[in-house]
Design an enzyme around this catalytic site. Structure first.
Site, PDB file in Angstrom:
ATOM      1  N   ASN A 226       0.852  -1.192   0.000  1.00 45.19           N
ATOM      2  CA  ASN A 226       0.000   0.000   0.000  1.00 45.19           C
ATOM      3  C   ASN A 226       0.886   1.239   0.000  1.00 45.19           C
ATOM      4  O   ASN A 226       2.107   1.143   0.035  1.00 45.19           O
ATOM      5  CB  ASN A 226      -0.976  -0.025   1.190  1.00 45.19           C
ATOM      6  CG  ASN A 226      -0.257  -0.083   2.515  1.00 45.19           C
ATOM      7  OD1 ASN A 226       0.457   0.843   2.874  1.00 45.19           O
ATOM      8  ND2 ASN A 226      -0.417  -1.194   3.228  1.00 45.19           N
ATOM      9  N   ASP A 292      -5.144  -5.993   4.878  1.00 49.72           N
ATOM     10  CA  ASP A 292      -6.241  -6.792   5.441  1.00 49.72           C
ATOM     11  C   ASP A 292      -6.201  -8.228   4.919  1.00 49.72           C
ATOM     12  O   ASP A 292      -6.703  -9.142   5.563  1.00 49.72           O
ATOM     13  CB  ASP A 292      -7.576  -6.139   5.106  1.00 49.72           C
ATOM     14  CG  ASP A 292      -7.741  -4.825   5.870  1.00 49.72           C
ATOM     15  OD1 ASP A 292      -7.249  -4.763   7.010  1.00 49.72           O
ATOM     16  OD2 ASP A 292      -8.318  -3.872   5.317  1.00 49.72           O
ATOM     17  N   ILE A 321      -4.600  -6.801  14.054  1.00 50.92           N
ATOM     18  CA  ILE A 321      -3.717  -6.742  15.233  1.00 50.92           C
ATOM     19  C   ILE A 321      -4.339  -5.928  16.359  1.00 50.92           C
ATOM     20  O   ILE A 321      -4.443  -6.374  17.505  1.00 50.92           O
ATOM     21  CB  ILE A 321      -2.340  -6.151  14.840  1.00 50.92           C
ATOM     22  CG1 ILE A 321      -1.748  -6.935  13.675  1.00 50.92           C
ATOM     23  CG2 ILE A 321      -1.396  -6.126  16.031  1.00 50.92           C
ATOM     24  CD1 ILE A 321      -0.527  -6.294  13.028  1.00 50.92           C
TER      25      ILE A 321
HETATM   26  N1  CTP Z   1      -5.180  -2.534  11.776  1.00 49.32           N
HETATM   27  C1  CTP Z   1      -4.581  -3.630  12.367  1.00 49.32           C
HETATM   28  N2  CTP Z   1      -4.561  -4.815  11.732  1.00 49.32           N
HETATM   29  C2  CTP Z   1      -5.147  -4.962  10.540  1.00 49.32           C
HETATM   30  C3  CTP Z   1      -5.760  -3.863   9.924  1.00 49.32           C
HETATM   31  C4  CTP Z   1      -5.751  -2.651  10.575  1.00 49.32           C
HETATM   32  O1  CTP Z   1      -4.056  -3.482  13.477  1.00 49.32           O
HETATM   33  N3  CTP Z   1      -5.119  -6.142   9.951  1.00 49.32           N
HETATM   34  C5  CTP Z   1      -5.196  -1.255  12.495  1.00 49.32           C
HETATM   35  C6  CTP Z   1      -4.496  -0.147  11.755  1.00 49.32           C
HETATM   36  O2  CTP Z   1      -3.126  -0.071  12.082  1.00 49.32           O
HETATM   37  C7  CTP Z   1      -5.248   1.084  12.238  1.00 49.32           C
HETATM   38  C8  CTP Z   1      -6.647   0.569  12.496  1.00 49.32           C
HETATM   39  O3  CTP Z   1      -6.532  -0.845  12.620  1.00 49.32           O
HETATM   40  O4  CTP Z   1      -4.732   1.562  13.446  1.00 49.32           O
HETATM   41  C9  CTP Z   1      -7.613   0.873  11.395  1.00 49.32           C
HETATM   42  O5  CTP Z   1      -7.079   0.428  10.163  1.00 49.32           O
HETATM   43  P1  CTP Z   1      -7.871   0.617   8.792  1.00 49.32           P
HETATM   44  O6  CTP Z   1      -7.066  -0.003   7.710  1.00 49.32           O
HETATM   45  O7  CTP Z   1      -8.279   2.042   8.640  1.00 49.32           O
HETATM   46  O8  CTP Z   1      -9.194  -0.191   9.088  1.00 49.32           O
HETATM   47  P2  CTP Z   1      -9.633  -1.641   8.865  1.00 49.32           P
HETATM   48  O9  CTP Z   1     -10.046  -2.181  10.179  1.00 49.32           O
HETATM   49  O10 CTP Z   1      -8.581  -2.427   8.137  1.00 49.32           O
HETATM   50  O11 CTP Z   1     -10.945  -1.454   7.992  1.00 49.32           O
HETATM   51  P3  CTP Z   1     -11.113  -1.086   6.433  1.00 49.32           P
HETATM   52  O12 CTP Z   1      -9.808  -1.459   5.768  1.00 49.32           O
HETATM   53  O13 CTP Z   1     -12.251  -1.930   6.028  1.00 49.32           O
HETATM   54  O14 CTP Z   1     -11.390   0.380   6.391  1.00 49.32           O
END
Ligand code: CTP
Length: 426
Positions: A226, A292, A321
């Site tokens: 990303n 994700d 996480i």
């Molecule tokens: N995060 C995490 N582990 C993942 C995905 C996200 O710990 N597998 C954490 C990111 O570091 C951030 C928060 O969750 O602090 C939100 O991440 P974001 O990517 O905005 O949200 P997602 O939960 O992944 O939802 P989406 O991608 O559907 O917006």
């Protein structure tokens, strides 16, 4: 018989609270200039790197040699010197100063500062510096009370945000009585220490920060990644370190820092590293953009393009996480997430805050051009578990990081206060 009050002794020789701090000590022309010698000595003994700058009139009262001896640095007096260096040393000093302290500050100097006049070295340096300016006025009470001086002081305080260390009431050098005596050396020292050390709000705290974007391998040469550059995470880790925290950075991008940096690549590696550190951390700021999904299977050989017309990648979900840690976090730990959203910023960030059991979340709108990924600036909204919402306009990532730690530090303070109250009840 009444016991004598215990005398408070500050042993500055064995304690260097101002170590690594550069203080530019400005001295202007008033009788209180002689007290600048004591001040210079005290600041140096407290560990500060002190550089004195004198106005021409200050030299009527004390000599540069006194300050040079006491600060152990050359005293600067002349604005125009024949220098071999293209960049005069005093401009470097103005830039590197953590604080500019002017003691004593005469009515004349205050008037110059209020109007931006820079006709000597000291006023020039003040204008050339971005450091916090503190002034300790000293003058005859009538001069202090004059509307011109009062107006100038108001400009310095309210418009330029200079800190004015209030003069005391007493008999001044000319024999008059009233407000105008320079504040005591002890109170000036206390004000300087409070200013320089006020941001050390995370001493004894372990702060864990993640940065960058994870890479999920497809084959030995390709990955799913990303756009995260890691800059926001570095700013967060640097800000925590500057506040005295014990910092560990878990990053997908290699950086050299004074604190430990654990380099990882995938979401699973990041999870493993974070979980190892989390238990002993007081705060986790999950700035990283974690993928994700990852390929269900990783090809051990480079995938060849002529094997088929289409390539279908089967992906499987990565662990979330912060979500997992939100379930196990202790009451004394602070969990701060980030939410990069291209639409519905506040709604989506608020739902992540709740769903993942976070204490706070920083939402940033990635649809705004020029900020966010790769940029040095960002604009964010900060939501907390208690329902507060604060929008920060475009500013540097470091300034945002500092703001985040103002909030986190206040949370720690309240937690400790609450803890103290509980212990007290027991
Ligand atoms: N995060 C995490 N582990 C993942 C995905 C996200 O710990 N597998 C954490 C990111 O570091 C951030 C928060 O969750 O602090 C939100 O991440 P974001 O990517 O905005 O949200 P997602 O939960 O992944 O939802 P989406 O991608 O559907 O917006």
């Amino acid at each position: 018989m009444k016991k004598p009050a215990k005398k408070r002794v500050t042993n500055l020789d064995s304690f260097s609270p101002l170590e690594n701090k550069t203080v530019l000590l400005g001295v202007s022309g008033g009788i209180a200039a002689y007290k600048a010698c004591d001040l210079a000595s005290m600041l140096r003994r407290a560990g500060a790197d002190v550089h004195a700058v004198m106005t021409p009139n200050a030299r009527q009262f004390i000599t540069p040699l006194s300050l040079t001896t006491l600060t152990r640095n050359p005293t600067h007096c002349e604005q125009y010197l024949d220098s071999a260096d293209w960049r005069p040393e005093h401009i470097d000093l103005a830039k590197k100063a953590d604080v500019i302290l002017i003691a004593p500050a005469t009515a004349d100097l205050i008037a110059k500062l209020a109007t931006g006049i820079c006709d000597d070295l000291l006023t020039t340096m003040v204008l050339a510096s971005k450091a916090k300016v503190m002034i300790a006025p000293a003058m005859n009470p009538n001069m202090l009370n004059h509307p011109a001086t009062q107006q100038n002081l108001a400009i310095l305080q309210n418009r330029f945000r200079y800190e004015v260390i209030a003069p005391e009431v007493g008999e001044v050098a000319c024999g008059d009585y009233g407000a105008g005596k320079m504040a005591t050396i002890e109170s000036i020292m206390a004000a300087v220490a409070a200013r320089l050390l006020s941001h050390q709000t995370l001493v004894n705290k372990r702060v864990l920060v993640t940065a960058g974007g994870t890479r999920e391998p497809i084959d030995p040469v390709r990955f799913i990644g990303n756009r995260s550059s890691g800059k926001m995470g570095f700013a967060i880790a640097d800000a925590a370190y500057a506040r005295g925290a014990e910092v560990t950075l878990i990053s997908t991008v290699e950086v050299e820092r004074a604190y430990p940096v654990i380099v990882v690549e995938t979401a699973q590696e990041m999870q493993e590293a974070v979980e190892l550190e989390f238990d002993t951390s007081d705060c986790l700021v999950m700035t990283a953009a974690v993928a994700d999904f990852r390929p269900l299977s990783v090809s051990s050989q480079k995938i060849k393009k002529n094997e088929s017309e289409d390539l279908l990648l089967e992906l499987t979900k990565n662990p979330d996480i912060i979500d997992l840690l939100g379930r196990v976090k202790r009451k004394d730990q602070i969990l701060c997430g980030f939410a990069a959203e291209s639409e519905g910023l506040v709604t989506n960030a608020a739902s992540k805050l709740k769903r993942k059991n976070l204490d706070m979340i920083i939402g940033n709108d990635i649809s705004v051009p020029d900020i966010g990924f790769g940029s040095d600036d960002n604009a964010v909204v900060i939501l907390t578990q208690e329902g507060t919402r604060e929008s920060l306009p475009r500013m540097s990532k470091r300034a945002i990081a500092d703001h985040i730690f103002d909030i986190i530090s206040e949370r720690f303070r309240l937690m400790e206060e609450e803890n103290g109250a509980t212990v007290g009840r027991d």
